[in-house]
Scaffold this motif. Structure first.
Motif, PDB file in Angstrom:
ATOM      1  N   HIS A  50       3.151  -2.092  -7.526  1.00 13.12           N
ATOM      2  CA  HIS A  50       1.774  -1.617  -7.613  1.00 13.12           C
ATOM      3  C   HIS A  50       1.159  -1.490  -6.218  1.00 13.12           C
ATOM      4  CE1 HIS A  50      -2.267  -1.055  -9.093  1.00 13.12           C
ATOM      5  NE2 HIS A  50      -2.669  -2.075  -8.371  1.00 13.12           N
ATOM      6  N   ILE A  51       1.521  -2.403  -5.325  1.00 10.65           N
ATOM      7  CA  ILE A  51       0.934  -2.379  -3.983  1.00 10.65           C
ATOM      8  C   ILE A  51       1.240  -1.072  -3.264  1.00 10.65           C
ATOM      9  CG2 ILE A  51       2.845  -3.568  -2.817  1.00 10.65           C
ATOM     10  CD1 ILE A  51      -0.495  -4.665  -1.810  1.00 10.65           C
ATOM     11  N   VAL A  75      -1.410   1.434  -4.168  1.00  7.62           N
ATOM     12  CA  VAL A  75      -2.670   1.099  -3.517  1.00  7.62           C
ATOM     13  C   VAL A  75      -2.618   1.468  -2.031  1.00  7.62           C
ATOM     14  CG1 VAL A  75      -4.206  -0.803  -2.865  1.00  7.62           C
ATOM     15  CG2 VAL A  75      -3.207  -0.717  -5.161  1.00  7.62           C
ATOM     16  N   LEU A 112      -6.591  -6.127   0.225  1.00 10.25           N
ATOM     17  CA  LEU A 112      -5.158  -5.800   0.198  1.00 10.25           C
ATOM     18  C   LEU A 112      -4.310  -7.056   0.069  1.00 10.25           C
ATOM     19  CD1 LEU A 112      -4.826  -2.889   2.779  1.00 10.25           C
ATOM     20  CD2 LEU A 112      -5.048  -2.784   0.284  1.00 10.25           C
ATOM     21  N   ARG A 144      -5.142  -9.791  -1.485  1.00  8.90           N
ATOM     22  CA  ARG A 144      -5.250 -10.263  -2.871  1.00  8.90           C
ATOM     23  C   ARG A 144      -4.285  -9.490  -3.775  1.00  8.90           C
ATOM     24  NH1 ARG A 144      -7.239 -14.319  -6.260  1.00  8.90           N
ATOM     25  NH2 ARG A 144      -6.628 -13.493  -8.254  1.00  8.90           N
ATOM     26  N   ILE A 145      -4.234  -8.189  -3.592  1.00  8.55           N
ATOM     27  CA  ILE A 145      -3.301  -7.362  -4.365  1.00  8.55           C
ATOM     28  C   ILE A 145      -1.868  -7.764  -4.034  1.00  8.55           C
ATOM     29  CG2 ILE A 145      -2.468  -5.003  -4.753  1.00  8.55           C
ATOM     30  CD1 ILE A 145      -5.412  -4.122  -4.087  1.00  8.55           C
ATOM     31  N   TRP A 146      -1.598  -7.972  -2.751  1.00  7.89           N
ATOM     32  CA  TRP A 146      -0.259  -8.374  -2.310  1.00  7.89           C
ATOM     33  C   TRP A 146       0.133  -9.711  -2.938  1.00  7.89           C
ATOM     34  CZ3 TRP A 146       1.846 -12.529   0.222  1.00  7.89           C
ATOM     35  CH2 TRP A 146       3.146 -12.374   0.710  1.00  7.89           C
ATOM     36  N   ASP A 201      -0.976 -11.147  -5.698  1.00  9.87           N
ATOM     37  CA  ASP A 201      -0.730 -10.977  -7.137  1.00  9.87           C
ATOM     38  C   ASP A 201       0.648 -10.372  -7.389  1.00  9.87           C
ATOM     39  OD1 ASP A 201      -3.224 -12.027  -7.721  1.00  9.87           O
ATOM     40  OD2 ASP A 201      -4.151 -10.090  -8.145  1.00  9.87           O
ATOM     41  N   GLU A 202       0.974  -9.352  -6.623  1.00  8.19           N
ATOM     42  CA  GLU A 202       2.276  -8.691  -6.778  1.00  8.19           C
ATOM     43  C   GLU A 202       3.409  -9.633  -6.364  1.00  8.19           C
ATOM     44  OE1 GLU A 202       4.407  -4.923  -7.498  1.00  8.19           O
ATOM     45  OE2 GLU A 202       2.250  -5.060  -7.289  1.00  8.19           O
TER      46      GLU A 202
END
Length: 106
Positions: free
Chosen positions: A14-15, A18, A73, A75-77, A79-80
């Protein structure tokens, strides 16, 4: 744990989606972005295409280069990273490497 820096992941990330959107918003070409983040164009293409998982340090450089909020970014990283670290059968693929990508990418 084996070193997975130079091997593709088993599924798209997903990252990558983004990061590609962030790149487009910033209007930065792939070649320039690769140079400024210290990776090869092939490696960058793998990250943006979702076939390679970048290290945390890359996310920080990427955010700074694109003028994006590094906290968002990261936070997304995170989570992934957590999802991928769970392993196959638990919503993840290969374990991502926390190391920096090799110079020149690939």
């Amino acid at each position: 744990m084996s070193d997975t820096r130079n091997r593709p992941l088993t599924g798209p990330t997903h990252i990558g989606v983004v990061l590609e959107r962030v790149r487009r918003q910033a209007g930065i070409q792939h070649e320039i972005l690769a140079h400024r983040t210290g990776v090869g164009v092939d490696y960058l293409a793998g990250v943006l295409g979702g076939t390679r998982f970048p290290p945390r340090r890359f996310i920080l450089l990427y955010a700074r280069t694109c003028g994006a909020d590094p906290q968002v970014l990261l936070r997304i990283w995170e989570d992934e990273h957590e999802r991928l670290s769970a392993g196959p059968g638990q919503g993840g693929g290969e374990r991502p490497s926390p190391d920096r990508p090799s110079p020149g990418g690939g």
